[in-house]
Design an enzyme around this catalytic site. Structure first.
Site, mmCIF file in Angstrom:
data_model
loop_
_atom_site.group_PDB
_atom_site.id
_atom_site.type_symbol
_atom_site.label_atom_id
_atom_site.label_comp_id
_atom_site.label_asym_id
_atom_site.label_seq_id
_atom_site.Cartn_x
_atom_site.Cartn_y
_atom_site.Cartn_z
ATOM 1 N N SER A 141 22.785 49.861 57.911
ATOM 2 C CA SER A 141 24.114 49.403 57.684
ATOM 3 C C SER A 141 24.769 48.865 58.889
ATOM 4 O O SER A 141 24.449 49.629 59.982
ATOM 5 C CB SER A 141 24.743 50.210 56.963
ATOM 6 O OG SER A 141 26.024 49.761 56.817
ATOM 7 N N TYR A 154 29.010 58.450 55.235
ATOM 8 C CA TYR A 154 28.207 57.204 55.248
ATOM 9 C C TYR A 154 27.477 56.651 56.400
ATOM 10 O O TYR A 154 26.249 56.440 56.649
ATOM 11 C CB TYR A 154 28.812 56.201 54.425
ATOM 12 C CG TYR A 154 27.844 54.949 54.139
ATOM 13 C CD1 TYR A 154 26.926 55.052 52.986
ATOM 14 C CD2 TYR A 154 27.996 53.773 54.886
ATOM 15 C CE1 TYR A 154 26.344 53.843 52.713
ATOM 16 C CE2 TYR A 154 27.441 52.637 54.551
ATOM 17 C CZ TYR A 154 26.398 52.719 53.569
ATOM 18 O OH TYR A 154 25.680 51.653 53.274
#
Length: 268
Positions: A141, A154
């Site tokens: 990401s 995350y």
């Protein structure tokens, strides 16, 4: 790398980026093993794969389960005779102040986003070594490159999977297995339905189709990384390298809007 008629094991194949990756490989005549937590949603992806010209089976299960990980490799080899490409795409997110997250949400992000792909890769390596053109693709990401408030866990998992891929690329450099990391930005997927990063925080949303197409093009060109950054994200990535304290101040100013935007961002 030639992608025609490859055998692909794809996790998180039910929806979003995973579904579009499956359909993109199908257009190359791919033979896909679609992994998801339940049978119904991957079955819909399987139907799409077949309409697009590929083949597919569904092996539903929990990527955090050691028995399932071994069984999905065995099922892939039994069905198609080998394995060429592993795409570690399954992921979850729970945003917010760290102390507001439950221990269960922290642990699940670590397990699904980081531990499971590492261990699935470990299980897949013997089969990948038998391929004449193998690859491992890890979906990270933009937040794996840029630490953002409210995404500490995350981001840690996505940075971790990126460094895992880099290390494995060097570990496997002389064994015929290409390793590539993909860094999607904010993408218009079901995983992002509860986030407001677009309207409230100024991030332009990418499409899952574009991410999937960039992934395949990256493999064909044997790229090491594929970064999908909008102008806002790219400027922040550049600032993070050149003047991180200035970026700290920029993020401090936008933090109230960001906190509001991600207050309900949870996809577990």
């Amino acid at each position: 790398m030639e992608l025609s008629d490859k055998i692909i094991l794809l996790t998180g194949a039910s929806r979003g980026i995973g579904r579009e990756i499956a359909l993109a490989f199908a257009q190359k005549g791919g033979k896909l093993v679609l992994a998801g937590r339940n049978q119904e949603a991957p079955d819909e992806t399987r139907a799409g794969v077949e309409r697009a010209g590929g083949e597919a089976i569904v092996v539903a299960g929990d990527v955090t389960d050691a028995g399932w990980r071994q069984s999905v490799i065995e099922k892939t080899e039994q069905t198609y005779g080998g394995l060429d490409i592993l795409v570690n795409n399954a992921g979850v997110v729970s945003a917010g102040w760290l102390e507001s997250l439950s221990e269960a949400d922290v642990e699940q992000q670590l397990q699904i986003n980081l531990m499971a792909p590492i261990l699935l890769t470990r299980a897949a390596l013997p089969a990948l070594r038998q391929s004449s053109g193998a690859a491992i693709v890890n979906i990270s990401s933009i937040f794996g490159l840029l630490g953002m408030p409210f995404y500490a866990t995350y981001g840690a998992t996505k940075a971790g999977i990126a460094h895992f891929g880099e290390a494995m690329r060097r570990e496997l450099v002389d064994q015929g297995i290409h390793v590539m990391t993909v860094y999607p930005g904010a993408t218009d997927t079901p995983m992002m339905e509860t986030a407001g990063l677009g309207d409230k925080a100024g991030f332009a949303y990418d499409t899952p189709e574009s991410v999937a197409q960039a992934l395949l093009e990256g493999l064909e060109a044997e790229q090491l990384t594929v970064v999908r950054a909008d102008d806002n994200s790219q400027s922040m990535l550049d600032a993070n390298q050149q003047n991180p304290r200035q970026l700290d101040e920029q993020i401090r100013e936008m933090k109230p809007k960001l906190e509001e935007a991600v207050a309900n961002h949870r996809s577990m």
